[in-house]
Write an enzyme that holds these catalytic residues in place. Structure first.
Site, PDB file in Angstrom:
ATOM      1  N   ASP A   1       0.834  -1.207   0.000  1.00 24.76           N
ATOM      2  CA  ASP A   1       0.000   0.000   0.000  1.00 24.76           C
ATOM      3  C   ASP A   1       0.869   1.258   0.000  1.00 24.76           C
ATOM      4  O   ASP A   1       0.641   2.199  -0.760  1.00 24.76           O
ATOM      5  CB  ASP A   1      -0.927  -0.009   1.214  1.00 24.76           C
ATOM      6  CG  ASP A   1      -1.863   1.188   1.233  1.00 24.76           C
ATOM      7  OD1 ASP A   1      -2.653   1.330   0.282  1.00 24.76           O
ATOM      8  OD2 ASP A   1      -1.769   1.994   2.184  1.00 24.76           O
TER       9      ASP A   1
ATOM     10  N   LYS B   1       1.370   4.173  -3.018  1.00 26.14           N
ATOM     11  CA  LYS B   1       1.286   5.612  -2.764  1.00 26.14           C
ATOM     12  C   LYS B   1       2.552   6.328  -3.229  1.00 26.14           C
ATOM     13  O   LYS B   1       2.489   7.418  -3.827  1.00 26.14           O
ATOM     14  CB  LYS B   1       1.060   5.869  -1.268  1.00 26.14           C
ATOM     15  CG  LYS B   1      -0.307   5.424  -0.764  1.00 26.14           C
ATOM     16  CD  LYS B   1      -0.446   5.641   0.741  1.00 26.14           C
ATOM     17  CE  LYS B   1      -1.821   5.233   1.242  1.00 26.14           C
ATOM     18  NZ  LYS B   1      -1.973   5.448   2.691  1.00 26.14           N
TER      19      LYS B   1
END
Length: 804
Positions: free
Chosen positions: A662, A666
């Protein structure tokens, strides 16, 4: 004297005809001196025209004619229409036998509607004790010999009117047939469709009337047709000039010639509603009203003719040849303008005359075809004209840009010599949407933004509730009406064109239907929904496959789903190319910093030419809480992780957070904002899960959390004094090159540093630039939570609504 004119809908059977008689009766009792002009009742003119078409094709028209007669008699059996019905019988029989009819015959047929209407109202008034007199306008208004659209001969007509009213004056109420007249041979002519208004205007002029009152089925003239634009507002006052422009460009309440006789004598015109006695309507006088855009008018029964050819550009006399050739055939041109091609000329004519106009122009430019100066003459039938009355070219870019954003591309536009009226030709199937888009843009009425929300879990559901709660206040402050017309999950969708309500969860369960994305697009198209935004609150790779389709069909995009921005660089570029081609936008501020203004800040710095040299920070609110707590408290790692799970800070399977993917996504998103072409495979990720715990299901992993304790206890002990653990993303390297260095890793930093001082589940981002040197731009705040993320998505929506 006042002249009262009543339209067809006012005279329809039932409430209509009785209300008209009541109005006249009340005015007489008040001592008002009035003259009444009537249209045919209901849809009588259209019905007679349809029967005429059946007769000329030798079809069985008798059933339709019997229905017409039955409607006219209705509850008025004691009124004698035998003469009018016999005339119609003979005319239709003759047309059926010949298989043809002239404009002269058509005028005779259509005139019977007005005669029947005036006879009936005269009869009903007499029953009330009103001294009413049936007045056939064919004995008053004398015209030239042009059937279908005759021009009055003023001197002769005025003499007839004055003589008649000298004879029938005082307490007499003359009930006059509108629309119809006669020529010098005493043959019936008509003044064109909606010509009853013209009859009333002529009478007002000849009789020096105090006021002309036009009774319709609406409360006056509106900023647009309320049937097409629900948000249209009534206009209180107009000048004759503005009203004349409205009439010319298709306002269906007015006839294009109605205003001129009133201007000559400065006679006010008031548009009133037959069925609303308390409404004062719209007043039209010679006095100038406030400047600004007044209304949107529409011409629907038109066609666009395009002349294209290399020899047209700059050639002297082309326009004159067009007008001369068409005028010879009695074909009127309402608009002429440079077409979409720089070598083209576009002109708008009546749809009924388009075929003849094309043939006429082909004949006129025959030699030009041979010289190849003209390459084609084409007709586009399914078009409409929107005229913005009072539009100044200096602000025309606003409605024009709004149309383009909504994928309505005008085929042609022009402005009047004064520069105060602009007309647009659009495809007929885009008329409804175009009107609403323009209307919402130019009037101080809320701009409607139609939203489809995909995914209604924690973030999506919170967002819907936030919008519904804030909608009224936003509309009040920003003049923006947020309308959620679709709420969808992976299985079904709730569609409500006027917006979902607070009970949307139950409504989705009860009324939701299985869907494909194309069905939502079609729904928006069928209901002419403008200013479309699709919101992706899923975490689905499959849904991102629809992004390009949505953009091509007029949707802007807002997403909290990070997947689309971390797929292959080829898809990343294709999506942005599609956005640019369709002039749509894609906002995703929440992809990295939840509700923090991170992406906007980086975009602004980058676009301004600032050389960003490095970005690093704590990207995950979940892991921020985990390591902020573990670093300062004397507790086992597994205990703190379990606490984070219990508080809902992590995914149900915390390995989705701990694996670092994750944070990696980003970081990749930020790299691509700097125009770097990195792929996800380029990100070096420090996976926080020991290899022996990476496989197996979530339940198995949750039962073995204690196995993490010795790993992280050693990492914690190996730190320098007054250092804390932080899981960071770090974008570095020469960022002016094609790719940067992307690392996701667990680091130990001084507790006094910016990263070390982060508390709770906050995120923090340090943006290093050439100008700022060693002092980074720091953005810090809540980095997790459904409410925060939903508020960030909400902010993107509002950002979109204020664009352009």
């Amino acid at each position: 004297m006042k002249v009262l004119k009543f339209g067809g809908k006012s005279l329809a059977n039932g409430q209509g005809i009785q209300t008209v008689v009541d109005i006249i009766d009340q005015k007489v009792k008040k001592g008002e001196h009035i003259t009444v002009v009537l249209s045919a009742r209901g849809t009588s003119t259209d019905e007679l025209e349809a029967i005429l078409e059946q007769a000329v094709k030798n079809e069985n028209y008798q059933e339709a004619l019997d229905a017409f007669k039955k409607y006219q008699i209705a509850d008025f059996g004691n009124v004698n229409f035998l003469e009018e019905f016999e005339i119609l019988d003979k005319l239709f029989e003759g047309v059926s036998l010949l298989g043809d009819y002239s404009k002269r015959i058509k005028d005779q047929v259509l005139s019977q509607g007005e005669v029947i209407s005036a006879k009936l109202v005269t009869h009903l008034l007499k029953e009330r004790g009103v001294n009413a007199h049936f007045t056939d306008s064919r004995e008053l208004i004398i015209t030239d010999g042009q059937f279908g659209d005759a021009q009055p001969l003023d001197t002769l007509s005025k003499e007839n009117v004055v003589k008649h009213f000298e004879k029938y004056n005082g307490t007499t109420v003359n009930v006059v047939t509108g629309f119809i007249a006669s020529n010098a041979k005493n043959e019936t002519t008509t003044l064109g469709r909606n010509g009853s208004n013209y009859t009333a205007s002529l009478l007002a002029n000849y009789l020096n009337a105090e006021e002309l009152q036009n009774f319709t089925h609406v409360n006056g003239i509106y900023t647009a047709n309320p049937d097409l634009v629900p948000d249209a507002k009534k206009i209180e006052r107009l000048s004759f000039t503005e009203a004349n422009e409205l009439a010319y460009f298709g306002a269906n309440i007015l006839h294009a010639k109605t205003i001129i006789p009133l201007i000559e004598k400065n006679i006010p015109l008031r548009i009133l509603n037959t069925f609303d006695h308390n409404n004062e309507g719209t007043l039209i006088t010679s006095e100038a009203s406030e400047k600004g855009i007044k209304s949107l008018s529409v011409l629907e029964n038109v066609s666009l003719i395009n002349l294209e050819g290399r020899g047209l550009l700059g050639k002297v006399g082309v326009d004159a040849r067009i007008f001369k050739a068409l005028a010879y055939k009695n074909i009127s041109v309402s608009i002429i303008s440079q077409g979409s091609s720089e070598r083209g000329i576009g002109l708008v004519v009546s749809a009924d005359e388009a075929k003849q106009a094309k043939a006429t122009l082909e004949q006129e430019f025959e030699s030009d075809f041979y010289k190849r100066d003209v390459s084609s003459i084409t007709v586009e039938k399914d078009v409409s004209v929107i005229s913005i009355i009072g539009q100044d070219l200096s602000t025309f870019h606003k409605p024009y840009n709004a149309l383009i954003r909504n994928q309505v591309v005008p085929l042609l536009f022009n402005n009047t010599v004064t520069g105060k009226n602009v007309s647009l030709v659009v495809k007929k199937n885009q008329l409804h949407k175009a009107l609403n888009v323009i209307h919402g843009e130019i009037f101080e009425i809320s701009k409607k933004v139609n939203i489809a929300i995909f995914g209604h879990g924690l973030v999506g559901g919170t967002l819907i509730d936030q919008i519904l709660t804030s909608a009224k206040e936003i509309e009040k402050r920003k003049k923006i009406h947020l309308n959620i017309f679709a709420v969808a999950n992976s299985r079904k969708v709730l569609l409500q064109k006027n917006g979902v309500k607070k009970e949307w969860r139950g409504d989705l369960e009860e009324h939701g239907v299985v869907y494909e994305i194309e069905e939502i697009i079609k729904y928006a198209d069928v209901h002419h929904l403008e200013n479309l935004i699709a919101i992706d609150n899923t975490a689905s790779k499959e849904f991102t496959d629809h992004y390009i389709t949505l953009v091509k069909h007029g949707f802007d995009l807002v997403s909290s789903n990070k997947v689309a921005n971390t797929l292959s660089f080829d898809f990343y570029k294709e999506l942005r190319k599609t956005l640019e081609e369709n002039q749509k936008q894609y906002l995703y501020e929440t992809n990295v910093g939840a509700g923090l203004p991170l992406i906007d800040t980086i975009k602004l710095l980058h676009l301004s030419g600032e050389n960003i040299t490095r970005i690093k920070g704590v990207f995950s609110g979940s892991l921020s809480y985990l390591f902020n707590t573990y670093s300062v408290e004397n507790r086992k790692f597994s205990e703190v992780l379990q606490e984070a799970i219990d508080k809902g800070f992590t995914e149900p399977d915390p390995r989705e957070d701990l694996c670092g993917n994750d944070v990696g996504r980003k970081l990749l998103i930020l790299a691509r904002e700097l125009d770097l072409s990195n792929e996800f495979e380029d990100v070096q990720i420090d996976n926080l899960i020991p290899e022996n715990l990476r496989d197996g299901d979530a339940a198995s992993f949750l039962g073995r959390l204690q196995e993490l304790d010795p790993v992280y206890e050693k990492i914690k002990e190996d730190q320098k004094e007054k250092h804390v653990l932080r899981y960071i993303g770090d974008l570095s390297g020469d960022l002016s090159q094609e790719k940067g260095v992307l690392e996701v890793k667990l680091v130990s930093v001084p507790e006094s540093s910016a990263l070390g001082q982060v508390k709770g589940s906050d995120s923090i981002f340090e943006i290093y630039t050439e100008s700022y040197g060693d002092q980074p731009v720091v953005i810090q705040g809540a980095g997790a939570g459904a409410a925060v993320t939903a508020r960030g998505v909400f902010g993107d929506i509002l950002r979109l609504t204020e664009k352009g």
